[in-house]
Design a protein around this motif. Sequence first.
Motif, PDB file in Angstrom:
ATOM      1  N   TRP A  36       0.824  -1.203   0.000  1.00  0.00           N
ATOM      2  CA  TRP A  36       0.000   0.000   0.000  1.00  0.00           C
ATOM      3  C   TRP A  36       0.866   1.265   0.000  1.00  0.00           C
ATOM      4  CZ3 TRP A  36       0.570   3.399   4.121  1.00  0.00           C
ATOM      5  CH2 TRP A  36       1.176   2.880   5.267  1.00  0.00           C
ATOM      6  N   ALA A  37       0.267   2.341  -0.469  1.00  0.00           N
ATOM      7  CA  ALA A  37       0.898   3.657  -0.436  1.00  0.00           C
ATOM      8  C   ALA A  37      -0.198   4.688  -0.207  1.00  0.00           C
ATOM      9  CB  ALA A  37       1.636   3.946  -1.743  1.00  0.00           C
ATOM     10  N   VAL A  38       0.183   5.799   0.377  1.00  0.00           N
ATOM     11  CA  VAL A  38      -0.762   6.896   0.623  1.00  0.00           C
ATOM     12  C   VAL A  38      -0.123   8.208   0.196  1.00  0.00           C
ATOM     13  CG1 VAL A  38      -1.954   8.267   2.388  1.00  0.00           C
ATOM     14  CG2 VAL A  38      -2.005   5.771   2.517  1.00  0.00           C
ATOM     15  N   ILE A  39      -0.904   9.024  -0.502  1.00  0.00           N
ATOM     16  CA  ILE A  39      -0.509  10.404  -0.786  1.00  0.00           C
ATOM     17  C   ILE A  39      -1.619  11.285  -0.233  1.00  0.00           C
ATOM     18  CG2 ILE A  39      -0.014  12.145  -2.542  1.00  0.00           C
ATOM     19  CD1 ILE A  39       0.931   9.905  -4.371  1.00  0.00           C
ATOM     20  N   GLN A  40      -1.271  12.136   0.721  1.00  0.00           N
ATOM     21  CA  GLN A  40      -2.279  13.055   1.249  1.00  0.00           C
ATOM     22  C   GLN A  40      -1.685  14.458   1.355  1.00  0.00           C
ATOM     23  OE1 GLN A  40      -3.672  11.093   4.763  1.00  0.00           O
ATOM     24  NE2 GLN A  40      -1.774  11.306   5.876  1.00  0.00           N
ATOM     25  N   GLN A  41      -2.563  15.430   1.365  1.00  0.00           N
ATOM     26  CA  GLN A  41      -2.099  16.817   1.325  1.00  0.00           C
ATOM     27  C   GLN A  41      -2.872  17.674   2.309  1.00  0.00           C
ATOM     28  OE1 GLN A  41      -0.458  18.716  -2.263  1.00  0.00           O
ATOM     29  NE2 GLN A  41      -2.303  19.945  -2.308  1.00  0.00           N
ATOM     30  N   GLY A  42      -2.156  18.599   2.937  1.00  0.00           N
ATOM     31  CA  GLY A  42      -2.781  19.562   3.843  1.00  0.00           C
ATOM     32  C   GLY A  42      -2.539  20.972   3.354  1.00  0.00           C
ATOM     33  N   MET A  43      -3.403  21.889   3.761  1.00  0.00           N
ATOM     34  CA  MET A  43      -3.265  23.289   3.378  1.00  0.00           C
ATOM     35  C   MET A  43      -3.117  24.152   4.623  1.00  0.00           C
ATOM     36  SD  MET A  43      -3.078  25.569   0.974  1.00  0.00           S
ATOM     37  CE  MET A  43      -3.584  24.625  -0.469  1.00  0.00           C
ATOM     38  N   ASN A  44      -2.180  25.084   4.569  1.00  0.00           N
ATOM     39  CA  ASN A  44      -2.010  26.051   5.640  1.00  0.00           C
ATOM     40  C   ASN A  44      -2.817  27.295   5.279  1.00  0.00           C
ATOM     41  OD1 ASN A  44      -1.001  28.222   7.302  1.00  0.00           O
ATOM     42  ND2 ASN A  44       0.754  26.918   7.794  1.00  0.00           N
ATOM     43  N   PRO A  45      -3.915  27.582   6.007  1.00  0.00           N
ATOM     44  CA  PRO A  45      -4.784  28.704   5.632  1.00  0.00           C
ATOM     45  C   PRO A  45      -4.131  30.073   5.810  1.00  0.00           C
ATOM     46  CG  PRO A  45      -5.476  27.745   7.726  1.00  0.00           C
ATOM     47  CD  PRO A  45      -4.432  26.836   7.167  1.00  0.00           C
ATOM     48  N   ARG A  46      -3.076  30.130   6.619  1.00  0.00           N
ATOM     49  CA  ARG A  46      -2.409  31.419   6.846  1.00  0.00           C
ATOM     50  C   ARG A  46      -1.531  31.819   5.679  1.00  0.00           C
ATOM     51  NH1 ARG A  46      -0.425  31.120  13.215  1.00  0.00           N
ATOM     52  NH2 ARG A  46      -2.516  30.883  14.141  1.00  0.00           N
ATOM     53  N   ASN A  47      -0.638  30.909   5.261  1.00  0.00           N
ATOM     54  CA  ASN A  47       0.270  31.262   4.164  1.00  0.00           C
ATOM     55  C   ASN A  47      -0.171  30.720   2.812  1.00  0.00           C
ATOM     56  OD1 ASN A  47       0.967  28.518   4.206  1.00  0.00           O
ATOM     57  ND2 ASN A  47       2.759  28.872   5.511  1.00  0.00           N
ATOM     58  N   LYS A  48      -1.301  29.967   2.815  1.00  0.00           N
ATOM     59  CA  LYS A  48      -1.874  29.414   1.583  1.00  0.00           C
ATOM     60  C   LYS A  48      -0.870  28.577   0.799  1.00  0.00           C
ATOM     61  CE  LYS A  48      -5.428  32.965   1.067  1.00  0.00           C
ATOM     62  NZ  LYS A  48      -6.049  33.983   0.190  1.00  0.00           N
ATOM     63  N   LEU A  49      -0.132  27.760   1.554  1.00  0.00           N
ATOM     64  CA  LEU A  49       0.792  26.810   0.952  1.00  0.00           C
ATOM     65  C   LEU A  49       0.358  25.395   1.316  1.00  0.00           C
ATOM     66  CD1 LEU A  49       4.329  28.384   1.599  1.00  0.00           C
ATOM     67  CD2 LEU A  49       3.077  28.312  -0.559  1.00  0.00           C
ATOM     68  N   ALA A  50       0.662  24.463   0.441  1.00  0.00           N
ATOM     69  CA  ALA A  50       0.292  23.063   0.681  1.00  0.00           C
ATOM     70  C   ALA A  50       1.504  22.263   1.134  1.00  0.00           C
ATOM     71  CB  ALA A  50      -0.285  22.450  -0.598  1.00  0.00           C
ATOM     72  N   ARG A  51       1.219  21.148   1.777  1.00  0.00           N
ATOM     73  CA  ARG A  51       2.250  20.209   2.203  1.00  0.00           C
ATOM     74  C   ARG A  51       1.767  18.817   1.843  1.00  0.00           C
ATOM     75  NH1 ARG A  51       5.319  20.466   7.954  1.00  0.00           N
ATOM     76  NH2 ARG A  51       6.087  22.324   6.877  1.00  0.00           N
ATOM     77  N   ARG A  52       2.614  18.040   1.185  1.00  0.00           N
ATOM     78  CA  ARG A  52       2.208  16.715   0.711  1.00  0.00           C
ATOM     79  C   ARG A  52       2.956  15.623   1.484  1.00  0.00           C
ATOM     80  NH1 ARG A  52       2.994  17.293  -4.645  1.00  0.00           N
ATOM     81  NH2 ARG A  52       5.008  16.260  -4.677  1.00  0.00           N
ATOM     82  N   TYR A  53       2.189  14.642   1.954  1.00  0.00           N
ATOM     83  CA  TYR A  53       2.730  13.551   2.760  1.00  0.00           C
ATOM     84  C   TYR A  53       2.687  12.241   1.960  1.00  0.00           C
ATOM     85  CZ  TYR A  53       1.388  16.990   6.329  1.00  0.00           C
ATOM     86  OH  TYR A  53       1.205  18.142   7.058  1.00  0.00           O
ATOM     87  N   HIS A  54       3.814  11.536   1.913  1.00  0.00           N
ATOM     88  CA  HIS A  54       3.910  10.280   1.166  1.00  0.00           C
ATOM     89  C   HIS A  54       4.226   9.123   2.116  1.00  0.00           C
ATOM     90  CE1 HIS A  54       4.177  11.936  -3.067  1.00  0.00           C
ATOM     91  NE2 HIS A  54       4.344  13.025  -2.345  1.00  0.00           N
ATOM     92  N   TRP A  55       3.504   8.004   1.932  1.00  0.00           N
ATOM     93  CA  TRP A  55       3.689   6.808   2.756  1.00  0.00           C
ATOM     94  C   TRP A  55       3.830   5.583   1.858  1.00  0.00           C
ATOM     95  CZ3 TRP A  55       2.683   6.670   8.288  1.00  0.00           C
ATOM     96  CH2 TRP A  55       2.263   7.902   8.830  1.00  0.00           C
ATOM     97  N   PHE A  56       4.602   4.591   2.356  1.00  0.00           N
ATOM     98  CA  PHE A  56       4.698   3.315   1.637  1.00  0.00           C
ATOM     99  C   PHE A  56       5.006   2.186   2.613  1.00  0.00           C
ATOM    100  CE2 PHE A  56       7.376   0.052  -0.434  1.00  0.00           C
ATOM    101  CZ  PHE A  56       6.425  -0.456  -1.314  1.00  0.00           C
ATOM    102  N   ASN A  57       4.082   1.232   2.733  1.00  0.00           N
ATOM    103  CA  ASN A  57       4.289   0.026   3.550  1.00  0.00           C
ATOM    104  C   ASN A  57       4.972   0.338   4.887  1.00  0.00           C
ATOM    105  OD1 ASN A  57       3.123  -1.573   1.608  1.00  0.00           O
ATOM    106  ND2 ASN A  57       4.985  -2.671   1.044  1.00  0.00           N
ATOM    107  N   ALA A  58       4.545   1.401   5.555  1.00  0.00           N
ATOM    108  CA  ALA A  58       5.185   1.818   6.803  1.00  0.00           C
ATOM    109  C   ALA A  58       4.929   0.818   7.921  1.00  0.00           C
ATOM    110  CB  ALA A  58       4.678   3.203   7.216  1.00  0.00           C
TER     111      ALA A  58
END
Length: 380
Positions: free
Chosen positions: A154-176
Motif C-alpha cells: 500500500w501507499a498513501v498520498i495526502q495533502q494539507g493546506m495552511n490557511p495562513r500562508n496558503k501553501l500546501a504540504r504533501r505527505y507520502h507513505w509506503f508500507n510503513a
Amino acid sequence: MMRTGVAELPLHTGHVPPWLANRMRKLSKIVLKLLVEEYGTKGLLERLADPVWFQAFNNLIGMDWDSSGSTTVTTGIIKEALNELDLGVKVAGGKGKKSRGTPDEIRLISEKFELNPEKYVTISRLVAKVDNVALQAGYQLYHHTFFLDEEGNWAVIQQGMNPRNKLARRYHWFNADLDKLILPHKGISGIKGSFALNTVDKDTEKFQKSLIEIAQEGKRVEKDLEVVKAIIKGYSVFYKPRDVNVKEVYRRYESLGKLELNVRALEFIKELEVKDYQTFLLIKGLGPSTLRALSLVAELIYDVKPSWRDPVTHPPDPFKYAYALGGKDRVPFRIEKGTYDDLINFLQKLSETGNKEILKVVKKISEKWKFPEEEKVPTF
C-alpha cells in the motif's frame, strides 16, 4: 520570493481544460502500464510514494510544476487510469468529500484482491491521524488517496493546506511499520517551517508513552492545564516549571491553534486502558487541540518534551520533466496538442511492440541535460 530548487505548492485556482485532461488520462495509462511491466505493482507504489518521482510524473503529463492542485489533479488522473486498467493495483479516496468515501472504496478493492479490508481501512485512518494530529505545523488535511495492490502493498498520498500562508504540504507513505510510529513517512514535500509539534520523530517513544499516561489521569489533566494558563496570565501558583520560559513555550503551542481537552475522548482512553500510540491516536474525538493540550501539560508539568523538528524533506524539484510537453499555465512553455498526441502514439507503439531499448537511449541523452534556471518561474 520563490526558492530555487523546490516546489512551494501555493494555492492555485482554475481548472484543467477538457482537451488537456483527456490527453493526461491517455498518457498516464500508457506510462503506468509500462511501469508495472518493468517494475511490478510494488515498484509502482514505491515510486508514487517518492515525492520527487511523483512531482516528475506531474510535470510530465502537463500539470503546473509548483501548484497545490498538482496533487489533487495528478492523483485523480492516476486513480481513473488504474481503476480502468487491469494492472493489479487500485486507488481509493481523493479530495474533500471523496476522501470521506475512502473506507468503502478500500473495502471493495480489498474484496476484489481477497485481502482483509479492515486492516487497510485502519491503516488509512491511522496515517490521516498522524498527519493531522500527531504531526502539527498548521496544515489541515483535505486530500487523502490510498493505493493498494493485489499483493497487499500500500501507499498513501495526502495533502494539507495552511490557511495562513496558503501553501500546501504533501505527505507520502509506503508500507510503513505502523506498529512503531517513529519516522513513518517515505517523504514529506513542502516548505520547512521553523518548528512543528512532532510526536512521531526519532526518540519520541518516551513522549508517546507519557501522553497516554497523562491522558488517563482524568480531572487531573484539566487542573494541570489550568495551572499552566494561570502562570501565563501572571497568577502566583504553587508550581512553576524550572528553567523554562513558560510564556514562550505556550506561544509556540498556541500558534498552532486552540488548546482544548475533549474530556469524552480522555474517558475513552481510560476506559479502554489504551497502551499503544496507534490505538491512542485512533480514539474518536482525539483531535489536534486535545493533543496540543496534552503535549503542553507533558512539557511544562511533567518535563517530558516532544520533538519540535519539522520533518519536511526539500527534494530538488524535477522541473526538467516539464520540458517534455510544457505546462498547463505555459511554464516553461505552452502545451502543443499535436506534440502531446505524437508522444502518446509513440509510447503506445512501444507498449504494443515491447521494444523499450529506445527509452534507455533517450534516458542517456536527457539525464545530464540541465534546464535554464531563468525559465523556472512561478505559475498562476
